[in-house]
Enzyme design. Structure first.
Site, short mmCIF file in Angstrom:
data_model
loop_
_atom_site.label_atom_id
_atom_site.label_comp_id
_atom_site.label_asym_id
_atom_site.label_seq_id
_atom_site.Cartn_x
_atom_site.Cartn_y
_atom_site.Cartn_z
N HIS A 1 0.61 6.62 17.08
CA HIS A 1 -0.29 5.57 16.61
C HIS A 1 -0.20 4.33 17.51
CE1 HIS A 1 -2.66 3.26 13.81
NE2 HIS A 1 -1.69 2.35 13.73
N LYS B 1 0.85 -1.20 0.00
CA LYS B 1 0.00 0.00 0.00
C LYS B 1 0.88 1.25 0.00
CE LYS B 1 -4.18 -1.51 2.36
NZ LYS B 1 -5.10 -1.19 3.44
P1 NAD Z 1 7.86 7.75 10.35
O1 NAD Z 1 8.19 7.34 8.99
O2 NAD Z 1 7.33 9.11 10.56
O3 NAD Z 1 9.15 7.55 11.27
C1 NAD Z 1 9.09 7.89 12.63
C2 NAD Z 1 10.24 8.82 13.04
O4 NAD Z 1 11.44 8.07 13.13
C3 NAD Z 1 10.51 9.92 12.05
O5 NAD Z 1 10.78 11.10 12.77
C4 NAD Z 1 11.77 9.46 11.33
O6 NAD Z 1 12.54 10.53 10.87
C5 NAD Z 1 12.49 8.71 12.40
N1 NAD Z 1 13.36 7.61 11.97
C6 NAD Z 1 13.20 6.75 10.96
N2 NAD Z 1 14.16 5.82 10.96
C7 NAD Z 1 14.97 6.10 12.00
C8 NAD Z 1 16.14 5.49 12.55
N3 NAD Z 1 16.63 4.34 12.05
N4 NAD Z 1 16.72 6.06 13.63
C9 NAD Z 1 16.20 7.18 14.18
N5 NAD Z 1 15.11 7.80 13.73
C10 NAD Z 1 14.49 7.26 12.64
O7 NAD Z 1 6.80 6.77 11.03
P2 NAD Z 1 6.58 5.20 10.96
O8 NAD Z 1 6.00 4.85 12.27
O9 NAD Z 1 7.77 4.49 10.48
O10 NAD Z 1 5.46 5.07 9.84
C11 NAD Z 1 4.21 5.70 9.96
C12 NAD Z 1 3.59 5.87 8.60
O11 NAD Z 1 3.39 4.59 8.02
C13 NAD Z 1 2.25 6.56 8.61
O12 NAD Z 1 2.21 7.54 7.61
C14 NAD Z 1 1.27 5.46 8.27
O13 NAD Z 1 0.14 5.92 7.58
C15 NAD Z 1 2.10 4.56 7.42
N6 NAD Z 1 1.66 3.16 7.39
C16 NAD Z 1 1.52 2.57 6.19
C17 NAD Z 1 1.13 1.26 6.08
C18 NAD Z 1 1.05 0.60 4.73
O14 NAD Z 1 0.54 -0.52 4.64
N7 NAD Z 1 1.55 1.22 3.69
C19 NAD Z 1 0.89 0.51 7.25
C20 NAD Z 1 1.05 1.13 8.48
C21 NAD Z 1 1.44 2.46 8.54
MG MG Z 2 -1.68 0.46 12.58
#
Ligand code: NAD
Ligand code: MG
Length: 367
Positions: free
Chosen positions: A264, A143
């Site tokens: 989340h 997705k």
């Molecule tokens: P994110 O991508 O915002 O990352 C979280 C934070 O961690 C950010 O500030 C980022 O800069 C930091 N970060 C990333 N890697 C790091 C590392 N190795 N070390 C230190 N900091 C790091 O959030 P997330 O939780 O990874 O993803 C959330 C997003 O995913 C939402 O937009 C959500 O809608 C989406 N999502 C998509 C699906 C899908 O099936 N496509 C499923 C679940 C969630």
């Molecule tokens: Mg979820």
């Protein structure tokens, strides 16, 4: 290193997911074998770039990639940012021969995935998830999407990568709160689909919280397999995928109430509290297993009560307006027993009497 083969039935396509430590250098090899002659663009999160650029350069610097750095945060999942990526690619004469490598959390994966799926009508993408959540959840299933002022993920595509490289080493720099964000989804997966994973989480919670790479690797691998099973079986989103929504009916309402200022994973942990209570009151979950689930949530440092001053009618109203509710009534994934959800005739979420919902929420508030 572990290798998982993902088969996407509807497309008759296969790709591999690599899980392990220090596996970045293998991307180079993979690109040489599968994408020779492509121009490589790396779409990378700003934070990830700051923390890991050295490692990334030594792994794929020889491919002379174009780096496109995207600011951290959900607000980067926008039309504007997609346009910026596209313009940067076009300015640098990227065309049909492009390969995108997305390195970052779920925000980067969703955004770069969407951009890759429409650039020149679709160019290949390799996902390098760098958060726990991206490794177990967002990089799996294909997705992609961006947000608009009307809501989250309203515009996007389903687009599979040619490979996913989940390198444990990225997790070393992940802040605790982000790590826990991913853990909430891991706990969820164990409750809905795999009792032995649940038991492994119970047994190894200290090692996991200490980010022991060996145990993390096996847990991440198992989660990926479980998510793939769900996605592969329900590619068209007809039913089974609903089970991934456990903890999310209440969780989404809480996020909406807090105007998305809470994490989340935290919202999902609160949602799992409520929805476990609902499963016990309105379904078959035994008291003993209810307690075990509550204890699991506590083991990983999430609060055991809803410590928010929010009226029960308000939250029920918010659940009613969730896009996944039917005929304006919230639906819940109900746990029959740990590792198994209730299902009937291909349906995996159920309406629950308002009174039972109310009681479950009140119980969580008073605990
Ligand atoms: P994110 O991508 O915002 O990352 C979280 C934070 O961690 C950010 O500030 C980022 O800069 C930091 N970060 C990333 N890697 C790091 C590392 N190795 N070390 C230190 N900091 C790091 O959030 P997330 O939780 O990874 O993803 C959330 C997003 O995913 C939402 O937009 C959500 O809608 C989406 N999502 C998509 C699906 C899908 O099936 N496509 C499923 C679940 C969630
Ligand atoms: Mg979820």
């Amino acid at each position: 290193m572990e290798t998982i083969t993902a088969k996407i039935k509807s497309k008759d396509k296969e790709y591999r997911i690599f899980v392990g430590s220090s596996i970045l250098s293998r991307i180079n090899e993979f690109i040489k074998q599968n994408h020779t002659g492509k121009k490589v663009a790396v779409v990378i999160g700003e934070t990830t770039s700051k923390l890991h650029k050295g490692r990334i350069m030594s792994a794929i610097g020889n491919l002379n990639p174009l780096f496109i750095t995207v600011p951290s945060g959900e607000s980067s999942k926008s039309r504007e940012m997609k346009e910026k990526i596209e313009d940067k690619l076009l300015d640098n004469k990227f065309g049909r021969d492009s390969l995108i490598v997305a390195i970052g959390g779920g925000v980067i994966g969703d955004l770069a995935g969407f951009a890759a799926s429409t650039f020149n009508r679709g160019v290949p993408i390799i996902h390098v998830p760098t958060t726990l959540l991206a490794m177990v959840d967002s990089s799996i299933g294909g997705k992609t999407g961006i947000n608009t002022r009307h809501g989250k993920n309203l515009i996007g595509t389903t687009y599979q990568p040619t490979a996913v490289f989940a390198d444990m080493d990225f997790l070393e720099t992940l802040p605790d709160e982000e790590f826990k964000n991913g853990l909430a989804e891991v706990i969820k997966m164990s409750i809905i689909k795999d009792k032995s994973l649940f038991e492994s989480l119970e047994k190894n919670h200290q090692k996991i919280l200490a980010r022991d790479k060996k145990i993390l690797q096996s847990i991440i691998k198992r989660n990926i397999e479980l998510k793939l099973e769900v996605v592969q079986e329900d590619a068209e989103e007809k039913g089974l995928r609903q089970i991934l929504n456990f903890g999310h009916t209440f969780g989404h309402a809480l996020e909406a109430y807090c105007k998305y200022k809470i994490r989340h994973g935290y919202a999902v942990s609160q949602g799992m509290l409520v929805e476990t209570r609902i499963s016990a009151a309105a379904g078959n979950l035994s008291e003993n297993e209810e307690k075990r689930i509550m204890n699991m949530i506590k083991l990983f440092g999430f609060p055991l009560a809803i410590n928010l001053d929010i009226g029960t009618p308000t939250i029920i109203e918010l659940m009613n307006s969730d896009k996944k509710s039917l005929s304006n009534k919230p639906r819940f994934v109900l746990i029959d027993r740990i590792g198994r959800v209730k299902s009937r005739d291909g349906i995996f979420s159920f309406e629950v009497e308002k009174d039972a919902i109310k009681k479950a929420i009140e119980k969580c508030k008073n605990d």
